[in-house]
Design a protein around this motif. Sequence first.
Motif, PDB file in Angstrom:
ATOM      1  N   ALA A 120       0.816  -1.214   0.000  1.00 20.19           N
ATOM      2  CA  ALA A 120       0.000   0.000   0.000  1.00 20.19           C
ATOM      3  C   ALA A 120       0.849   1.262   0.000  1.00 20.19           C
ATOM      4  N   ASP A 121       2.015   1.210   0.627  1.00 19.85           N
ATOM      5  CA  ASP A 121       2.864   2.409   0.741  1.00 19.85           C
ATOM      6  C   ASP A 121       4.202   2.237   0.034  1.00 19.85           C
ATOM      7  N   ALA A 122       4.224   1.380  -0.979  1.00 21.88           N
ATOM      8  CA  ALA A 122       5.477   1.056  -1.666  1.00 21.88           C
ATOM      9  C   ALA A 122       6.201   2.297  -2.185  1.00 21.88           C
ATOM     10  N   ALA A 123       5.444   3.295  -2.649  1.00 21.06           N
ATOM     11  CA  ALA A 123       6.062   4.478  -3.251  1.00 21.06           C
ATOM     12  C   ALA A 123       6.899   5.265  -2.247  1.00 21.06           C
ATOM     13  N   ARG A 124       6.688   5.037  -0.978  1.00 25.33           N
ATOM     14  CA  ARG A 124       7.399   5.798   0.059  1.00 25.33           C
ATOM     15  C   ARG A 124       8.659   5.075   0.558  1.00 25.33           C
ATOM     16  N   PHE A 125       8.920   3.881   0.023  1.00 25.71           N
ATOM     17  CA  PHE A 125      10.040   3.081   0.520  1.00 25.71           C
ATOM     18  C   PHE A 125      11.084   2.848  -0.558  1.00 25.71           C
ATOM     19  N   SER A 126      12.299   2.609  -0.088  1.00 26.50           N
ATOM     20  CA  SER A 126      13.398   2.202  -0.963  1.00 26.50           C
ATOM     21  C   SER A 126      14.356   1.361  -0.137  1.00 26.50           C
ATOM     22  N   ILE A 127      15.334   0.777  -0.812  1.00 28.77           N
ATOM     23  CA  ILE A 127      16.378   0.015  -0.136  1.00 28.77           C
ATOM     24  C   ILE A 127      17.662   0.837  -0.184  1.00 28.77           C
ATOM     25  N   GLY A 128      18.352   0.950   0.950  1.00 24.02           N
ATOM     26  CA  GLY A 128      19.563   1.765   0.979  1.00 24.02           C
ATOM     27  C   GLY A 128      20.503   1.310   2.071  1.00 24.02           C
ATOM     28  N   GLY A 129      21.348   2.220   2.510  1.00 30.91           N
ATOM     29  CA  GLY A 129      22.347   1.910   3.519  1.00 30.91           C
ATOM     30  C   GLY A 129      23.645   1.444   2.881  1.00 30.91           C
ATOM     31  N   ALA A 130      24.691   1.396   3.679  1.00 29.75           N
ATOM     32  CA  ALA A 130      26.027   1.036   3.185  1.00 29.75           C
ATOM     33  C   ALA A 130      26.057  -0.344   2.557  1.00 29.75           C
ATOM     34  N   SER A 131      25.250  -1.273   3.087  1.00 32.53           N
ATOM     35  CA  SER A 131      25.234  -2.646   2.559  1.00 32.53           C
ATOM     36  C   SER A 131      23.989  -2.929   1.734  1.00 32.53           C
ATOM     37  N   SER A 132      23.252  -1.877   1.390  1.00 27.40           N
ATOM     38  CA  SER A 132      22.012  -2.019   0.605  1.00 27.40           C
ATOM     39  C   SER A 132      21.066  -3.046   1.223  1.00 27.40           C
ATOM     40  N   ASP A 133      20.926  -2.961   2.553  1.00 22.65           N
ATOM     41  CA  ASP A 133      20.046  -3.886   3.249  1.00 22.65           C
ATOM     42  C   ASP A 133      19.178  -3.158   4.290  1.00 22.65           C
ATOM     43  N   GLU A 134      19.076  -1.851   4.129  1.00 21.46           N
ATOM     44  CA  GLU A 134      18.250  -1.081   5.059  1.00 21.46           C
ATOM     45  C   GLU A 134      16.959  -0.641   4.382  1.00 21.46           C
ATOM     46  N   LEU A 135      15.859  -0.664   5.155  1.00 23.47           N
ATOM     47  CA  LEU A 135      14.559  -0.236   4.649  1.00 23.47           C
ATOM     48  C   LEU A 135      14.444   1.264   4.904  1.00 23.47           C
ATOM     49  N   ILE A 136      14.340   2.041   3.813  1.00 18.99           N
ATOM     50  CA  ILE A 136      14.349   3.493   3.888  1.00 18.99           C
ATOM     51  C   ILE A 136      12.933   4.026   3.674  1.00 18.99           C
TER      52      ILE A 136
END
Length: 205
Positions: free
Chosen positions: A25-41
């Motif tokens: 439902a809120d996918a547009a507000r999330f991305s994947i990030g962080g130094a190891s590309s394993d954080e929910l942003i």
Amino acid sequence: TSVGTLTATDEDSGETFSYSIVSGADAARFSIGGASSDELILTDGVLDFETQSSYSVTVRVTDSGGNTYDETLSVTVNDLNETPTDIAPNSFSINENVDTSAGVSVGTLTATDEDSGETFSYAIVGGADAAGFSIGGASSDELILTDGTLDFETQSSYSVTVRVTDGGGNTYDETLTVNVNDLNETPTDIAPKSFSINENVDTSA
């Protein structure tokens, strides 16, 4: 803002994983990030529990062999006790000639707060006429004026700063005005009380 680090469970040891947002439902507000590309942003401005108390997003993990697994995650917004934002009304009126010597309520105070079911207490904290005011009434939410008999011609308004404190100890101050209504008052004298005129004056006309 990172809301947390993702980890995956896989029977194969030594696996590497990549994550992606795939729906929700809120996918547009999330991305994947962080130094190891394993954080929910999460990117959605300033969070407000009263506007949106939780978010839902589906994340896909892909292992080194291209195998995938999807899971719907929820992010809950913690409801904090927020500061009151207003005291109303910000002005009152009372007729002149009212004797306030024993204390007269000029009105009931109410506070605005985003938190539902809050309790409030009020206090006088300043203002040009603070000494003439107190808080009273059955619910301790009335603004009480004590300044003898009011007279518009002597003082047409009063100013007082009131502080509201909510159940969490958060405070908000507002300066309130009490206007004295100018009434049409009864004449109080005729002067002079005596006159004189010389004899022999012809008053026929």
